[in-house]
Design an enzyme around this catalytic site. Structure first.
Site, PDB file in Angstrom:
ATOM      1  N   PRO A 103      33.319  29.713  34.675  1.00  0.00           N
ATOM      2  CA  PRO A 103      32.983  29.546  36.095  1.00  0.00           C
ATOM      3  C   PRO A 103      34.032  30.006  37.106  1.00  0.00           C
ATOM      4  O   PRO A 103      34.587  29.214  37.860  1.00  0.00           O
ATOM      5  CB  PRO A 103      32.734  28.046  36.197  1.00  0.00           C
ATOM      6  CG  PRO A 103      33.656  27.456  35.180  1.00  0.00           C
ATOM      7  CD  PRO A 103      33.641  28.432  34.031  1.00  0.00           C
ATOM      8  N   CYS A 104      34.232  31.297  37.166  1.00  0.00           N
ATOM      9  CA  CYS A 104      35.186  31.831  38.143  1.00  0.00           C
ATOM     10  C   CYS A 104      34.680  31.643  39.575  1.00  0.00           C
ATOM     11  O   CYS A 104      35.479  31.661  40.514  1.00  0.00           O
ATOM     12  CB  CYS A 104      35.497  33.299  37.848  1.00  0.00           C
ATOM     13  SG  CYS A 104      34.060  34.357  37.773  1.00  0.00           S
ATOM     14  N   HIS A 105      33.384  31.424  39.748  1.00  0.00           N
ATOM     15  CA  HIS A 105      32.838  31.180  41.084  1.00  0.00           C
ATOM     16  C   HIS A 105      33.364  29.874  41.680  1.00  0.00           C
ATOM     17  O   HIS A 105      33.308  29.690  42.887  1.00  0.00           O
ATOM     18  CB  HIS A 105      31.300  31.158  41.049  1.00  0.00           C
ATOM     19  CG  HIS A 105      30.725  30.104  40.172  1.00  0.00           C
ATOM     20  ND1 HIS A 105      30.573  30.266  38.807  1.00  0.00           N
ATOM     21  CD2 HIS A 105      30.264  28.853  40.457  1.00  0.00           C
ATOM     22  CE1 HIS A 105      30.033  29.171  38.298  1.00  0.00           C
ATOM     23  NE2 HIS A 105      29.848  28.291  39.270  1.00  0.00           N
TER      24      HIS A 105
END
Length: 181
Positions: free
Chosen positions: A143-145
């Site tokens: 989950p780089c978001h």
């Protein structure tokens, strides 16, 4: 929680064994796997999307790719907050450490580049952390978001800012323009 398989050194090309494209609510998502796990999930057309992988079977019925689709679909329907898939992320040892750190940012929460650098024991490496995050080959699942600027501003996302905003909103964040509330 997903597990990243350990690799020695960086690899430039993955030994992909299967690929498929799945239509998510945010657009087509290209999924690719190796013998060890899921190795790619790119929004079709994003900066690092490799395009159709030549000489790699298109296999939507591949058990791992099919399970990735089931879990992604459940995520978008609000029925899943974590993924449980074997991951085979190819990158430098530093990149893999950053990507592993991303897996520990819980659903509905955000992290900061500086916090990740501190967690890695490299407090001055915020920019390097940002570079590694920008090269994350597995959108949504890693989950780089969920990473934002220290002052709460939204920062880049290789899948595009509208997708980052949509993913954060899906996870319950209230957004106003480019700043989290």
């Amino acid at each position: 929680m997903s597990e990243i398989h350990s690799r020695h050194g960086a690899q430039r090309t993955a030994p992909y064994t299967a690929q498929t494209v799945w239509t998510s609510p945010l657009g087509a998502l290209r999924l690719a796997r190796t013998a060890c796990g899921l190795a790619g999930a790119w929004f079709v057309g994003q900066k690092d999307d490799p395009g159709v992988l030549p000489d790699v079977a298109v296999a939507p019925d591949d058990p791992l790719l099919a399970e990735a689709v089931v879990q992604l679909d459940a995520y978008w329907r609000g029925q899943r907050q974590e993924f449980d898939l074997p991951l085979d992320l190819m990158g430098t040892p530093f990149q893999r450490r950053v990507w592993q750190a991303l897996l520990h940012i819980p659903f509905g929460q955000c992290g900061h580049y500086g916090d990740i650098a501190m967690h890695l024991g490299q407090p001055k490496a915020s920019r390097a952390v940002g570079g590694a995050i920008g090269r994350n080959p597995i959108s949504v699942i890693v989950p780089c978001h969920r990473v934002i600027g220290q002052n709460g501003t939204l920062t880049g996302y290789s899948g595009g800012m509208p997708r980052k905003v949509a993913l954060l909103q899906l996870e319950g964040h209230m957004l106003a323009t480019d700043r989290l509330l």
